[in-house]
Design a protein around this motif. Structure first.
Motif, PDB file in Angstrom:
ATOM      1  N   VAL A 106      25.864  49.044   5.244  1.00  0.00           N
ATOM      2  CA  VAL A 106      25.948  50.506   5.263  1.00  0.00           C
ATOM      3  C   VAL A 106      27.307  50.919   4.721  1.00  0.00           C
ATOM      4  CG1 VAL A 106      25.836  52.583   6.694  1.00  0.00           C
ATOM      5  CG2 VAL A 106      24.422  50.593   7.264  1.00  0.00           C
ATOM      6  N   ARG A 107      27.313  51.914   3.848  1.00  0.00           N
ATOM      7  CA  ARG A 107      28.574  52.409   3.277  1.00  0.00           C
ATOM      8  C   ARG A 107      28.632  53.925   3.407  1.00  0.00           C
ATOM      9  NH1 ARG A 107      31.212  48.432   0.717  1.00  0.00           N
ATOM     10  NH2 ARG A 107      30.037  46.609   0.021  1.00  0.00           N
ATOM     11  N   GLU A 108      29.851  54.409   3.670  1.00  0.00           N
ATOM     12  CA  GLU A 108      30.042  55.861   3.705  1.00  0.00           C
ATOM     13  C   GLU A 108      30.401  56.350   2.311  1.00  0.00           C
ATOM     14  OE1 GLU A 108      33.271  57.083   3.413  1.00  0.00           O
ATOM     15  OE2 GLU A 108      34.521  55.356   3.780  1.00  0.00           O
ATOM     16  N   ALA A 109      30.642  57.665   2.187  1.00  0.00           N
ATOM     17  CA  ALA A 109      30.823  58.270   0.868  1.00  0.00           C
ATOM     18  C   ALA A 109      31.997  57.676   0.103  1.00  0.00           C
ATOM     19  CB  ALA A 109      30.996  59.794   1.016  1.00  0.00           C
ATOM     20  N   GLY A 110      33.033  57.232   0.811  1.00  0.00           N
ATOM     21  CA  GLY A 110      34.195  56.669   0.144  1.00  0.00           C
ATOM     22  C   GLY A 110      34.025  55.241  -0.308  1.00  0.00           C
ATOM     23  N   GLY A 111      32.873  54.651  -0.034  1.00  0.00           N
ATOM     24  CA  GLY A 111      32.622  53.270  -0.445  1.00  0.00           C
ATOM     25  C   GLY A 111      32.934  52.243   0.613  1.00  0.00           C
ATOM     26  N   LYS A 112      33.583  52.648   1.711  1.00  0.00           N
ATOM     27  CA  LYS A 112      33.887  51.716   2.782  1.00  0.00           C
ATOM     28  C   LYS A 112      32.676  51.545   3.683  1.00  0.00           C
ATOM     29  CE  LYS A 112      38.818  52.903   2.920  1.00  0.00           C
ATOM     30  NZ  LYS A 112      39.930  53.391   3.778  1.00  0.00           N
ATOM     31  N   GLY A 113      32.646  50.426   4.373  1.00  0.00           N
ATOM     32  CA  GLY A 113      31.539  50.189   5.282  1.00  0.00           C
ATOM     33  C   GLY A 113      31.462  48.742   5.695  1.00  0.00           C
ATOM     34  N   GLY A 114      30.341  48.378   6.253  1.00  0.00           N
ATOM     35  CA  GLY A 114      30.144  47.015   6.726  1.00  0.00           C
ATOM     36  C   GLY A 114      28.710  46.833   7.167  1.00  0.00           C
ATOM     37  N   LEU A 115      28.478  45.791   7.954  1.00  0.00           N
ATOM     38  CA  LEU A 115      27.137  45.506   8.441  1.00  0.00           C
ATOM     39  C   LEU A 115      26.818  46.450   9.587  1.00  0.00           C
ATOM     40  CD1 LEU A 115      24.670  43.644   8.206  1.00  0.00           C
ATOM     41  CD2 LEU A 115      25.719  42.199   9.969  1.00  0.00           C
ATOM     42  N   GLY A 116      25.807  47.287   9.376  1.00  0.00           N
ATOM     43  CA  GLY A 116      25.395  48.239  10.399  1.00  0.00           C
ATOM     44  C   GLY A 116      24.046  47.872  10.988  1.00  0.00           C
ATOM     45  N   LEU A 117      23.732  48.472  12.117  1.00  0.00           N
ATOM     46  CA  LEU A 117      22.457  48.268  12.796  1.00  0.00           C
ATOM     47  C   LEU A 117      21.637  49.545  12.658  1.00  0.00           C
ATOM     48  CD1 LEU A 117      23.803  46.533  16.035  1.00  0.00           C
ATOM     49  CD2 LEU A 117      22.771  45.428  14.038  1.00  0.00           C
ATOM     50  N   VAL A 118      20.497  49.433  11.978  1.00  0.00           N
ATOM     51  CA  VAL A 118      19.653  50.594  11.705  1.00  0.00           C
ATOM     52  C   VAL A 118      18.335  50.411  12.446  1.00  0.00           C
ATOM     53  CG1 VAL A 118      18.574  52.024   9.941  1.00  0.00           C
ATOM     54  CG2 VAL A 118      20.732  50.835   9.440  1.00  0.00           C
ATOM     55  N   ARG A 119      17.892  51.473  13.090  1.00  0.00           N
ATOM     56  CA  ARG A 119      16.641  51.442  13.848  1.00  0.00           C
ATOM     57  C   ARG A 119      15.734  52.565  13.345  1.00  0.00           C
ATOM     58  NH1 ARG A 119      15.528  49.303  19.129  1.00  0.00           N
ATOM     59  NH2 ARG A 119      17.764  48.855  19.317  1.00  0.00           N
ATOM     60  N   GLY A 120      14.582  52.180  12.809  1.00  0.00           N
ATOM     61  CA  GLY A 120      13.591  53.167  12.419  1.00  0.00           C
ATOM     62  C   GLY A 120      12.729  53.527  13.617  1.00  0.00           C
ATOM     63  N   VAL A 121      12.641  54.823  13.933  1.00  0.00           N
ATOM     64  CA  VAL A 121      11.957  55.270  15.145  1.00  0.00           C
ATOM     65  C   VAL A 121      11.051  56.454  14.822  1.00  0.00           C
ATOM     66  CG1 VAL A 121      13.817  54.493  16.666  1.00  0.00           C
ATOM     67  CG2 VAL A 121      13.870  56.822  15.752  1.00  0.00           C
ATOM     68  N   THR A 122      10.219  56.772  15.792  1.00  0.00           N
ATOM     69  CA  THR A 122       9.389  57.972  15.715  1.00  0.00           C
ATOM     70  C   THR A 122       9.910  58.984  16.734  1.00  0.00           C
ATOM     71  OG1 THR A 122       7.806  57.185  17.372  1.00  0.00           O
ATOM     72  CG2 THR A 122       7.420  56.536  15.076  1.00  0.00           C
ATOM     73  N   THR A 123       9.229  60.133  16.814  1.00  0.00           N
ATOM     74  CA  THR A 123       9.653  61.159  17.777  1.00  0.00           C
ATOM     75  C   THR A 123       9.384  60.732  19.217  1.00  0.00           C
ATOM     76  OG1 THR A 123       7.500  62.227  17.422  1.00  0.00           O
ATOM     77  CG2 THR A 123       9.368  63.074  16.178  1.00  0.00           C
ATOM     78  N   ALA A 124       8.670  59.611  19.422  1.00  0.00           N
ATOM     79  CA  ALA A 124       8.446  59.105  20.780  1.00  0.00           C
ATOM     80  C   ALA A 124       9.643  58.335  21.312  1.00  0.00           C
ATOM     81  CB  ALA A 124       7.204  58.214  20.801  1.00  0.00           C
ATOM     82  N   ALA A 125      10.586  57.983  20.453  1.00  0.00           N
ATOM     83  CA  ALA A 125      11.737  57.170  20.879  1.00  0.00           C
ATOM     84  C   ALA A 125      12.540  57.821  22.001  1.00  0.00           C
ATOM     85  CB  ALA A 125      12.623  56.864  19.678  1.00  0.00           C
ATOM     86  N   PRO A 126      12.868  59.137  21.928  1.00  0.00           N
ATOM     87  CA  PRO A 126      13.640  59.728  23.033  1.00  0.00           C
ATOM     88  C   PRO A 126      12.883  59.732  24.359  1.00  0.00           C
ATOM     89  CG  PRO A 126      13.726  61.119  21.067  1.00  0.00           C
ATOM     90  CD  PRO A 126      12.674  60.086  20.826  1.00  0.00           C
ATOM     91  N   LEU A 127      11.545  59.673  24.309  1.00  0.00           N
ATOM     92  CA  LEU A 127      10.771  59.628  25.542  1.00  0.00           C
ATOM     93  C   LEU A 127      10.921  58.284  26.243  1.00  0.00           C
ATOM     94  CD1 LEU A 127       7.472  61.301  24.243  1.00  0.00           C
ATOM     95  CD2 LEU A 127       9.384  62.385  25.448  1.00  0.00           C
ATOM     96  N   VAL A 128      11.107  57.227  25.445  1.00  0.00           N
ATOM     97  CA  VAL A 128      11.246  55.877  25.996  1.00  0.00           C
ATOM     98  C   VAL A 128      12.712  55.546  26.239  1.00  0.00           C
ATOM     99  CG1 VAL A 128      10.756  53.431  25.588  1.00  0.00           C
ATOM    100  CG2 VAL A 128       9.131  55.170  24.826  1.00  0.00           C
ATOM    101  N   ARG A 129      13.562  55.846  25.265  1.00  0.00           N
ATOM    102  CA  ARG A 129      15.008  55.601  25.399  1.00  0.00           C
ATOM    103  C   ARG A 129      15.623  56.811  26.098  1.00  0.00           C
ATOM    104  NH1 ARG A 129      14.558  50.291  24.255  1.00  0.00           N
ATOM    105  NH2 ARG A 129      13.792  49.892  22.147  1.00  0.00           N
ATOM    106  N   ARG A 130      15.472  56.847  27.415  1.00  0.00           N
ATOM    107  CA  ARG A 130      15.814  58.050  28.164  1.00  0.00           C
ATOM    108  C   ARG A 130      17.317  58.313  28.268  1.00  0.00           C
ATOM    109  NH1 ARG A 130      12.200  57.168  33.498  1.00  0.00           N
ATOM    110  NH2 ARG A 130      13.121  55.072  33.311  1.00  0.00           N
ATOM    111  N   SER A 131      18.138  57.322  27.975  1.00  0.00           N
ATOM    112  CA  SER A 131      19.587  57.522  28.047  1.00  0.00           C
ATOM    113  C   SER A 131      20.152  58.195  26.797  1.00  0.00           C
ATOM    114  CB  SER A 131      20.299  56.182  28.251  1.00  0.00           C
ATOM    115  OG  SER A 131      20.072  55.317  27.139  1.00  0.00           O
TER     116      SER A 131
END
Length: 384
Positions: A106-131
């Motif tokens: 993952v890189r930001e606009a300035g070109g800096k970045g590193g290994l990021g953790l990306v999670r693809g979710v649906t609108t049901a995610a906040p119902l399960v991930r209650r925190s």
């Protein structure tokens, strides 16, 4: 008869440079202890608060504890809801969250970045991930992402680079940031969330990494585990989310043991530092100590006075280090393999840090004081 309390205090003021150097050395050692203990407490808390007792994770049996390597069919969520009626539902919406989770560059606009953790979710995610709580911006629309409050620390960039309205790049596409979220210190805070369909398209994948189910009260994860064992053709594994992060705690146990070893090593270095400084201080006071004995003060009284000076210095060093830890170190984000977490200077960390500091004062002053008191009084009176 004991020496007056003021005697030890005045002795510290008589040698301001030596006292200041000793104080700085002790405060530095104790601050290092706070850093290491805060690291341990922060890691333990992050794993402890990440699990939800009512949530069950279903993922590939071949991935063991590494969900990033899991791959299950896209129809698994529908199969689970059709075969298992223990998931919570409200207004006809099943609390079942299909997710695609992986690490990517993952890189930001300035070109800096590193290994990021990306999670693809649906609108049901906040119902399960209650925190999870979106505290700035809004839920991502198509092509947008939601970033955790520690995602910048995970990527090694400034937090301003991941502000709402900024753009980040991963998987060959640009993603505007629609909002930011917190999760009460859970591991989710170092992740980047986007729509599941968008992430599948970007990664050219149609599978999932896992399915998270929020169980109804009174239902247990064992029922989902039994379903996975019966359907061996699906090659699925089910585990309670709390138990999953408990396994991660065991996985990181060597790291915690190494950190505690560092605490002992730093403390040992502090003891030797104190010994060195106190030996130098006592060596220049041989005639003073002998004079006190000639005046009738017992060796025990002189020993207690020298220990008093060491404890006063170490207590002051502990206060300085504790102030630095609470104002500058507490809450500092630390990048780690599992994501990112914050240093936690809690009551346990303060107790350990200040305990180590006070012990340095006693252990550092005791050996040189005993050595000086064993010398002959007549010989010491003649010393230059």
């Amino acid at each position: 008869m004991l020496l007056p309390w003021e005697y030890g205090v005045r002795n510290l003021a008589r040698r301001p440079i030596r006292t200041a150097l000793t104080l700085i050395a002790l405060a530095t050692v104790i601050t290092l202890v706070f850093v290491v203990v805060g690291f341990i407490r922060g890691l333990e808390r992050s794993l402890a608060v990440s699990g939800d007792d009512a949530v069950v994770l279903v993922y590939s049996v071949n991935s063991e504890e590494n969900v990033e390597n899991s791959s299950i069919a896209a129809q698994i969520p529908g199969l689970l809801t059709a075969s298992f009626d223990g998931a919570q539902a409200r207004y006809g919406i099943q609390h079942v969250s299909p997710e695609l989770y992986l690490g990517t560059r993952v890189r930001e606009a300035g070109g800096k970045g590193g290994l990021g953790l990306v999670r693809g979710v649906t609108t049901a995610a906040p119902l399960v991930r209650r925190s999870v709580n979106v505290f700035e911006g809004e839920w991502p629309a198509a092509g947008e992402v939601l970033v955790g409050r520690l995602a910048a620390a995970k990527l090694g960039v400034e937090s301003e680079s991941l502000a709402v309205g900024k753009v980040i790049d991963f998987e060959g596409e640009s993603w505007p940031i629609s909002g930011r979220f917190a999760a009460g210190g859970a591991a989710f805070e170092s992740e980047i969330w986007c729509r599941l369909s968008d992430f599948q398209t970007a990664t050219k994948r149609q599978d999932l990494s896992m399915v998270a189910l929020l169980l109804q009260p009174g239902r247990s994860s064992g029922e989902v585990e039994l379903f996975c064992k019966e359907r061996i053709d699906l090659e699925l594994r089910a585990i309670g989310e709390t138990a999953y992060y408990g396994l991660l705690q065991k996985h990181y146990r060597p790291v915690r043991m190494l950190a505690w070893t560092v605490v002992w090593l730093v403390s040992g270095a502090g003891v030797f530092t104190g010994l060195n400084m106190m030996y130098g201080a006592v060596a220049g006071r041989v005639r003073e100590i002998a004079t006190l004995q000639a005046l009738g003060f017992r060796r025990v009284a002189i020993l207690l006075s020298l220990i008093q000076e060491g404890v006063l210095l170490s207590a002051a060093g502990s206060l300085i280090a504790g102030f630095i830890a609470l104002t500058m170190l507490n809450g500092m984000a630390i990048r780690f393999t599992m994501g990112a977490f914050t240093l936690r200077i809690d009551s346990v960390a303060l107790l350990i840090g200040c305990g180590v500091g006070l012990s340095l004062g006693v252990l550092g002053a005791l050996p040189p004081a005993l050595k000086a008191l064993k010398a002959e009084v007549a010989v010491c009176l003649k010393a230059v």
